[in-house]
Design a protein around this motif. Structure first.
Motif, PDB file in Angstrom:
ATOM      1  N   LEU A 102       2.636   8.430  22.469  1.00  0.00           N
ATOM      2  CA  LEU A 102       2.810   8.989  23.802  1.00  0.00           C
ATOM      3  C   LEU A 102       4.222   9.516  23.983  1.00  0.00           C
ATOM      4  O   LEU A 102       4.420  10.586  24.581  1.00  0.00           O
ATOM      5  N   ALA A 146       0.914   7.523  30.904  1.00  0.00           N
ATOM      6  CA  ALA A 146       0.517   8.934  30.893  1.00  0.00           C
ATOM      7  C   ALA A 146       0.125   9.393  32.289  1.00  0.00           C
ATOM      8  O   ALA A 146       0.539  10.480  32.739  1.00  0.00           O
ATOM      9  N   VAL A 153      -5.975  12.012  30.986  1.00  0.00           N
ATOM     10  CA  VAL A 153      -6.274  11.160  29.830  1.00  0.00           C
ATOM     11  C   VAL A 153      -7.782  11.085  29.606  1.00  0.00           C
ATOM     12  O   VAL A 153      -8.541  10.758  30.515  1.00  0.00           O
TER      13      VAL A 153
END
Length: 314
Positions: A102, A146, A153
């Motif tokens: 990430l 995120a 996502v």
């Protein structure tokens, strides 16, 4: 040439339960290429992505931030994203396995990511070095961070219909994993038939189990492999249940590096031919897509496994 040019009906049988439009989630640049033994040059990957967008595909899974040790083919993820020509209206999601991945995605200004979970204990241990429950210790922080950063996502769930070590997978087990991903913040689940053993009946059972558990069918996508030649039949079963997002790979490229019995993904061209025959909108130029897959097959040094590519390319 499409079904209309051949004089075939635009609609086959009763279509009351079919969606009017389907989003094709193109996984060729990531899932399709990740198993290639010879590293595909960045320039080829970039042209592949550009050609796919030019053919009308609007979701292109561009690469993965998995550790290069595990998937050397995608070690060039940063370079691919830095040099990518982004088409207007096209999404370029990337696969993110953990928080380090990430971090790399955020540094590359990615706006859409996907995480990869397992529906079975054995595959979670072999693929993720984690257990069925313990895998969420990796995913939940990734999903949370995120979403806080404004990223969309997606959650992949592998081995939804069968596992080479555990056999048939109970639908309620798949639902438990999928719901946990949705609860953590995933906007969509892609249900994977990783080794290609699903049939139309098992697809219906799994989708019914999700809807009975309160999951909206619009939050589900399907990802079929064609090991037993059932990918298109399974896709039709999913469409009739209301699924509107289908994963596929241009030219039928791909498999799973951690499941030796897995063969290629559903070919995007074969999917487009089916959708054309059903009169379902998808927005893809089949001729341009076939041309792209023939070009990529030349770069890889072998013919495309897609039957539609072989038929239309002569």
């Amino acid at each position: 040439m499409g079904v209309r040019e051949l004089g075939l009906p635009e609609r086959i049988g009763s279509t009351d339960s079919l969606p009017s439009k389907v989003t094709i989630w193109e996984v060729g640049p990531r899932d399709g290429l990740q198993n290639e033994a010879e590293v595909v040059p960045v320039e080829v990957k970039l042209e592949f992505l550009d050609r796919l967008a030019g053919a009308g595909l609007t979701t292109l899974e561009a690469t993965s931030f998995v550790h290069p040790k595990w998937v050397p083919q995608l070690a060039d993820a940063e370079e691919v994203l830095a040099r990518l020509h982004r088409h207007d209206g096209v999404r370029y999601p990337v696969l993110v396995p953990n928080e380090r991945g990430l971090d790399r995605a955020l540094a590359a200004d990615v706006t859409h990511i996907a995480v990869f979970a397992s529906a079975t204990e054995t595959f979670a241990r072999r693929n993720l070095n984690s257990g069925l429950d313990a895998q969420f210790a990796m995913f939940e922080p990734v999903i949370g961070r995120a979403r806080e950063a404004g990223l969309d996502v997606r959650g992949y769930v592998s081995m939804c219909f069968g596992d080479p070590w555990e056999g048939a997978v109970p639908p309620e087990q798949v639902v438990a994993v999928g719901k946990r991903l949705l609860d953590a913040g995933c906007s969509q689940l892609s249900l994977g038939d990783t080794i290609g053993v699903a049939t139309a009946a098992s697809v219906e059972r799994v989708l019914d189990a999700f809807t009975e558990a309160g999951v909206t069918i619009g939050d589900l996508a399907v990802h079929f492999h064609d090991t037993y030649g059932q990918a298109l039949a399974n896709t039709l079963a999913a469409l009739r249940k209301g699924v509107t997002t289908v994963d596929s790979s241009a030219g039928g490229l791909g498999g799973c590096p951690y499941a030796e019995s897995a063969t290629g993904n559903l070919a995007t061209e074969d999917l487009v031919w089916l959708l054309d025959g059903l009169g379902v909108e998808h927005g893809v130029d089949l001729d341009a897509l076939v041309e792209t897959s023939v070009w990529m097959a030349g770069k890889l040094g072998r013919p495309s496994p897609s039957r539609v590519v072989r038929a239309l390319a002569g």
